[in-house]
Write a protein that holds these residues in place. Sequence first.
Motif, PDB file in Angstrom:
ATOM      1  N   PRO A   1       0.861  -1.192  -0.167  1.00 43.14           N
ATOM      2  CA  PRO A   1      -0.040   0.151  -0.130  1.00 43.14           C
ATOM      3  C   PRO A   1       1.011   1.271   0.166  1.00 43.14           C
ATOM      4  N   GLU A   2       1.857   1.178   0.368  1.00 44.44           N
ATOM      5  CA  GLU A   2       2.838   2.286   0.786  1.00 44.44           C
ATOM      6  C   GLU A   2       3.971   2.656  -0.402  1.00 44.44           C
ATOM      7  N   ASP A   3       3.780   1.686  -1.369  1.00 46.16           N
ATOM      8  CA  ASP A   3       4.550   1.799  -2.591  1.00 46.16           C
ATOM      9  C   ASP A   3       4.401   2.827  -3.460  1.00 46.16           C
ATOM     10  N   ARG A   4       4.810   3.552  -3.974  1.00 45.75           N
ATOM     11  CA  ARG A   4       4.582   4.680  -5.170  1.00 45.75           C
ATOM     12  C   ARG A   4       4.565   4.188  -6.597  1.00 45.75           C
ATOM     13  N   LEU A   5       3.418   4.890  -7.075  1.00 43.29           N
ATOM     14  CA  LEU A   5       3.327   4.657  -8.482  1.00 43.29           C
ATOM     15  C   LEU A   5       3.985   5.584  -9.514  1.00 43.29           C
ATOM     16  N   SER A   6       4.301   4.973 -10.785  1.00 47.46           N
ATOM     17  CA  SER A   6       4.846   5.856 -11.959  1.00 47.46           C
ATOM     18  C   SER A   6       3.755   6.178 -12.913  1.00 47.46           C
ATOM     19  N   ALA A   7       3.831   7.355 -13.662  1.00 46.94           N
ATOM     20  CA  ALA A   7       2.895   7.347 -14.807  1.00 46.94           C
ATOM     21  C   ALA A   7       3.368   6.346 -15.786  1.00 46.94           C
ATOM     22  N   GLY A   8       2.231   5.689 -16.439  1.00 48.84           N
ATOM     23  CA  GLY A   8       2.114   4.629 -17.218  1.00 48.84           C
ATOM     24  C   GLY A   8       2.220   3.361 -16.938  1.00 48.84           C
ATOM     25  N   GLN A   9       2.242   3.070 -15.487  1.00 46.62           N
ATOM     26  CA  GLN A   9       2.112   1.696 -15.079  1.00 46.62           C
ATOM     27  C   GLN A   9       0.619   1.183 -15.082  1.00 46.62           C
ATOM     28  N   VAL A  10       0.593  -0.166 -15.229  1.00 41.51           N
ATOM     29  CA  VAL A  10      -0.796  -0.800 -15.227  1.00 41.51           C
ATOM     30  C   VAL A  10      -1.096  -1.242 -14.015  1.00 41.51           C
ATOM     31  N   LEU A  11      -2.064  -0.834 -13.354  1.00 39.14           N
ATOM     32  CA  LEU A  11      -2.555  -1.251 -12.244  1.00 39.14           C
ATOM     33  C   LEU A  11      -3.799  -2.400 -12.269  1.00 39.14           C
ATOM     34  N   ARG A  12      -3.483  -3.455 -11.530  1.00 37.75           N
ATOM     35  CA  ARG A  12      -4.738  -4.576 -11.910  1.00 37.75           C
ATOM     36  C   ARG A  12      -5.179  -4.505 -10.446  1.00 37.75           C
ATOM     37  N   VAL A  13      -6.685  -4.408 -10.571  1.00 40.31           N
ATOM     38  CA  VAL A  13      -7.885  -4.385  -9.388  1.00 40.31           C
ATOM     39  C   VAL A  13      -8.565  -5.435  -9.544  1.00 40.31           C
ATOM     40  N   PRO A  14      -8.590  -6.150  -8.483  1.00 39.81           N
ATOM     41  CA  PRO A  14      -9.485  -7.378  -8.431  1.00 39.81           C
ATOM     42  C   PRO A  14     -11.076  -6.836  -8.174  1.00 39.81           C
ATOM     43  N   PRO A  15     -12.202  -7.803  -8.645  1.00 41.49           N
ATOM     44  CA  PRO A  15     -13.424  -7.329  -8.546  1.00 41.49           C
ATOM     45  C   PRO A  15     -13.742  -7.336  -7.078  1.00 41.49           C
ATOM     46  N   GLY A  16     -14.992  -6.348  -6.930  1.00 43.21           N
ATOM     47  CA  GLY A  16     -15.608  -6.119  -5.625  1.00 43.21           C
ATOM     48  C   GLY A  16     -14.905  -5.196  -4.808  1.00 43.21           C
ATOM     49  N   GLY A  17     -14.786  -5.143  -3.296  1.00 42.91           N
ATOM     50  CA  GLY A  17     -14.150  -4.213  -2.712  1.00 42.91           C
ATOM     51  C   GLY A  17     -14.853  -2.908  -2.125  1.00 42.91           C
ATOM     52  N   GLU A  18     -16.264  -2.660  -2.981  1.00 40.12           N
ATOM     53  CA  GLU A  18     -16.839  -1.390  -2.477  1.00 40.12           C
ATOM     54  C   GLU A  18     -17.402  -1.450  -1.276  1.00 40.12           C
ATOM     55  N   ALA A  19     -17.031  -0.681  -0.409  1.00 39.23           N
ATOM     56  CA  ALA A  19     -17.688  -0.681   0.954  1.00 39.23           C
ATOM     57  C   ALA A  19     -19.079   0.202   0.919  1.00 39.23           C
ATOM     58  N   PRO A  20     -20.298  -0.487   1.185  1.00 40.68           N
ATOM     59  CA  PRO A  20     -21.616   0.204   0.991  1.00 40.68           C
ATOM     60  C   PRO A  20     -21.694   1.727   1.416  1.00 40.68           C
ATOM     61  N   HIS A  21     -21.038   2.136   2.659  1.00 43.58           N
ATOM     62  CA  HIS A  21     -21.142   3.308   3.069  1.00 43.58           C
ATOM     63  C   HIS A  21     -20.250   4.123   2.485  1.00 43.58           C
ATOM     64  N   LYS A  22     -19.470   3.679   1.529  1.00 45.99           N
ATOM     65  CA  LYS A  22     -18.645   4.629   0.867  1.00 45.99           C
ATOM     66  C   LYS A  22     -19.005   4.576  -0.782  1.00 45.99           C
ATOM     67  N   GLN A  23     -20.192   4.307  -0.951  1.00 47.98           N
ATOM     68  CA  GLN A  23     -20.673   4.667  -2.552  1.00 47.98           C
ATOM     69  C   GLN A  23     -20.564   5.944  -2.723  1.00 47.98           C
ATOM     70  N   ALA A  24     -20.154   6.366  -4.013  1.00 52.25           N
ATOM     71  CA  ALA A  24     -20.255   7.660  -4.485  1.00 52.25           C
ATOM     72  C   ALA A  24     -21.563   8.311  -4.443  1.00 52.25           C
ATOM     73  N   LYS A  25     -21.657   9.540  -4.206  1.00 46.04           N
ATOM     74  CA  LYS A  25     -22.879  10.214  -4.144  1.00 46.04           C
ATOM     75  C   LYS A  25     -23.214  10.687  -5.693  1.00 46.04           C
ATOM     76  N   PRO A  26     -24.570  10.299  -5.878  1.00 46.92           N
ATOM     77  CA  PRO A  26     -24.844  11.051  -7.076  1.00 46.92           C
ATOM     78  C   PRO A  26     -24.738  12.406  -7.340  1.00 46.92           C
ATOM     79  N   ARG A  27     -24.414  12.829  -8.583  1.00 44.76           N
ATOM     80  CA  ARG A  27     -24.181  13.944  -8.954  1.00 44.76           C
ATOM     81  C   ARG A  27     -25.766  14.818  -8.766  1.00 44.76           C
ATOM     82  N   ARG A  28     -25.438  16.049  -8.341  1.00 47.22           N
ATOM     83  CA  ARG A  28     -26.859  16.926  -8.119  1.00 47.22           C
ATOM     84  C   ARG A  28     -26.871  17.552  -9.455  1.00 47.22           C
TER      85      ARG A  28
END
Length: 380
Positions: free
Chosen positions: A53-80
């Motif tokens: 988690p503390e490693d730093r990223l560089s522009a152009g690198q490809v990040l693989r993110v697995p499915p799921g992981g979304e916390a219900p209380h952190k769902q993005a609010k819909p735009r007004r």
Amino acid sequence: MTDKVRQFTVSEDDDGIRLDRWFKRNLPQIGFATISRWARTGQVRVDGGRVKPEDRLSAGQVLRVPPGGEAPHKQAKPRRELKPEEIEQAQAMVIKQTKSAIVLNKPPGLATQGGSKTTKHVDGLLDAFHSDDQPRPRLVHRLDKDTSGVLLVARTPGAAASYSKRFSGRSAKKIYWALVVGVPDIREGTIDAALAKQPGTGGEKMHVDEENGQPARTRYRVVDAAAKAASWVELEPLTGRTHQLRVHLAAIGHPIVGDGKYGGQDAFLTGSVSRKMHLHARRLIIAGPGGEKLDVTAELPEHFAATMEQLGFDPSMSDAEPEQGPPERSKAEKKQAARQHAKQYRKSRRGERRSRGPEPKKKLGKKSGGRPAKGPKGKS
């Protein structure tokens, strides 16, 4: 919630950011505990390799993110959805737009951010500049509700971090104009008075407190005065405390015209002078991402301009005004000027050659390999 593996290419805006900060910026619905678990089990990867988690990223690198992981209380609010008049209001405030910033001229009476009793504010209007393929713009600094003038908004999280660093590092130059009651005896100087929240006001009001307050410094200069009734002052805050300019001016006995909060009834001039506060963020000079430099000036609000005229103050007298250089010529005009210059130069050289006659040939020295022989040494 997605059930597929996702891949993201790290943008230039996110170059150098920590992995956990990248998630907070781009996928805020995924919590830190989930990111840590994914990193520990090798589910989240960068360019195919394991990452912490503390490693730093560089522009152009490809990040693989697995499915799921979304916390219900952190769902993005819909735009007004903004009303047409709100979009029009937001667009009308724009002074300048660049790749990294939107610069607004905030009118007096409009709060920068919302609160318990504040529903109409600049932050709520920023969706007017938001599209599906662009992040929502972010506020970088604030102005008091009754202060008008230059307000910088960053287009991306990376730009916001860059501009915030400039403000916190005091490398951004902010020039304010204020009309104050009376005329300071010392026409130019620095007000150095520590500030703290005034007890019993719920933090809504500040006061000078040399023992327990935070350091606060303001550079000022009286530009012009209207007899002894009022003066026009140019201000540069060297620190960024809450209500700093207002408290400092009131502390030296010259409250800002219209600032009843810190000047009481003494802050209001008689006659037809507006009772609105006369404090305006006139100019901002700041460096942005990639060395981009912003130098922006905001026009005065109607009530401030009217009072300036009524008191006989000329805006061009301020040192804060941008230098007005000669108008930029078009490409065609530049080419024509260059041709004319070359023509005049050739003409002058023809006259010079006629007067001198044919030029004698130079003798070449033997040691120089074809270069002119050296003359005798001496002082020039």
